[in-house]
Design a protein around this motif. Structure first.
Motif, PDB file in Angstrom:
ATOM      1  N   PHE A   5      13.772  38.896  51.100  1.00 29.21           N
ATOM      2  CA  PHE A   5      12.505  39.461  51.559  1.00 29.21           C
ATOM      3  C   PHE A   5      12.588  40.988  51.631  1.00 29.21           C
ATOM      4  O   PHE A   5      11.687  41.697  51.161  1.00 29.21           O
ATOM      5  N   ALA A   6      13.690  41.503  52.173  1.00 30.95           N
ATOM      6  CA  ALA A   6      13.866  42.952  52.285  1.00 30.95           C
ATOM      7  C   ALA A   6      13.910  43.598  50.903  1.00 30.95           C
ATOM      8  O   ALA A   6      13.305  44.656  50.684  1.00 30.95           O
ATOM      9  N   LEU A   7      14.610  42.960  49.969  1.00 39.78           N
ATOM     10  CA  LEU A   7      14.699  43.500  48.613  1.00 39.78           C
ATOM     11  C   LEU A   7      13.328  43.530  47.942  1.00 39.78           C
ATOM     12  O   LEU A   7      12.934  44.542  47.354  1.00 39.78           O
ATOM     13  N   VAL A   8      12.589  42.437  48.045  1.00 40.82           N
ATOM     14  CA  VAL A   8      11.256  42.377  47.435  1.00 40.82           C
ATOM     15  C   VAL A   8      10.346  43.433  48.053  1.00 40.82           C
ATOM     16  O   VAL A   8       9.652  44.164  47.342  1.00 40.82           O
ATOM     17  N   MET A   9      10.344  43.530  49.372  1.00 42.48           N
ATOM     18  CA  MET A   9       9.484  44.511  50.038  1.00 42.48           C
ATOM     19  C   MET A   9       9.869  45.935  49.640  1.00 42.48           C
ATOM     20  O   MET A   9       9.008  46.799  49.489  1.00 42.48           O
ATOM     21  N   ALA A  10      11.166  46.181  49.453  1.00 45.97           N
ATOM     22  CA  ALA A  10      11.633  47.511  49.094  1.00 45.97           C
ATOM     23  C   ALA A  10      11.255  47.886  47.664  1.00 45.97           C
ATOM     24  O   ALA A  10      11.164  49.071  47.347  1.00 45.97           O
ATOM     25  N   LEU A  11      11.032  46.895  46.820  1.00 46.73           N
ATOM     26  CA  LEU A  11      10.752  47.176  45.416  1.00 46.73           C
ATOM     27  C   LEU A  11       9.281  47.043  45.044  1.00 46.73           C
ATOM     28  O   LEU A  11       8.900  47.399  43.928  1.00 46.73           O
ATOM     29  N   LEU A  12       8.451  46.547  45.953  1.00 40.12           N
ATOM     30  CA  LEU A  12       7.011  46.486  45.672  1.00 40.12           C
ATOM     31  C   LEU A  12       6.439  47.900  45.632  1.00 40.12           C
ATOM     32  O   LEU A  12       6.769  48.719  46.499  1.00 40.12           O
ATOM     33  N   PRO A  13       5.585  48.180  44.657  1.00 35.08           N
ATOM     34  CA  PRO A  13       4.999  49.525  44.608  1.00 35.08           C
ATOM     35  C   PRO A  13       4.209  49.888  45.868  1.00 35.08           C
ATOM     36  O   PRO A  13       4.273  51.008  46.337  1.00 35.08           O
ATOM     37  N   HIS A  14       3.466  48.948  46.408  1.00 39.54           N
ATOM     38  CA  HIS A  14       2.686  49.184  47.624  1.00 39.54           C
ATOM     39  C   HIS A  14       2.879  47.992  48.560  1.00 39.54           C
ATOM     40  O   HIS A  14       2.011  47.113  48.639  1.00 39.54           O
ATOM     41  N   PRO A  15       4.009  47.950  49.281  1.00 37.08           N
ATOM     42  CA  PRO A  15       4.259  46.784  50.145  1.00 37.08           C
ATOM     43  C   PRO A  15       3.274  46.736  51.312  1.00 37.08           C
ATOM     44  O   PRO A  15       2.813  47.778  51.785  1.00 37.08           O
ATOM     45  N   PRO A  16       2.934  45.528  51.748  1.00 39.45           N
ATOM     46  CA  PRO A  16       2.051  45.425  52.915  1.00 39.45           C
ATOM     47  C   PRO A  16       2.756  45.943  54.168  1.00 39.45           C
ATOM     48  O   PRO A  16       3.977  45.877  54.272  1.00 39.45           O
TER      49      PRO A  16
END
Length: 126
Positions: free
Chosen positions: A25-36
């Protein structure tokens, strides 16, 4: 000194699964261009919260591997910052973010080590 007991094996397994889920989850959130925005807090506080949770879950899952956990989380935080350098991700990589990750993980792991070092049956004085 008698070593403090660790969690029963099923609870350690749950902590391990939760750790890997939280790391993903942390990795995905860190790599999203505009995380929620999950938590209304500054970027550094969010980094510290994420790595404190990761360190706590890892310490519960693998209580005898605190040094390895620390090294792994330092590397994971660094990897995230390196990946954020990819132009297509539109993210900012900051050494201060990595420092926040390291500080939070270190604090939790030092606390876990202090708890583990306490004897189960303290000596009575006097």
């Amino acid at each position: 000194m008698i070593e403090p007991p660790s969690l029963p094996t099923p609870l350690r397994a749950i902590a391990a699964w939760l750790f890997w889920a939280a790391a993903l989850f942390a990795l995905v959130m860190a790599l999203l261009p505009h995380p929620p925005q999950i938590v209304e807090a500054s970027d550094k506080v969010q980094h510290m919260l994420a790595f404190a949770v990761l360190a706590g879950l890892a310490a519960l899952a693998w209580p005898r591997r605190l040094l390895a956990i620390g090294a792994g989380l330092v590397a994971f935080g660094g990897l995230i910052e390196l990946l954020q350098l990819i132009p297509g991700l539109h993210r900012d990589s900051q050494v201060a973010d990595w420092a926040a990750d390291v500080a939070a993980a270190s604090a939790v792991l030092l606390l876990a080590a202090a708890i583990r070092a306490r004897p189960v049956f303290p000596r009575k004085t006097g």
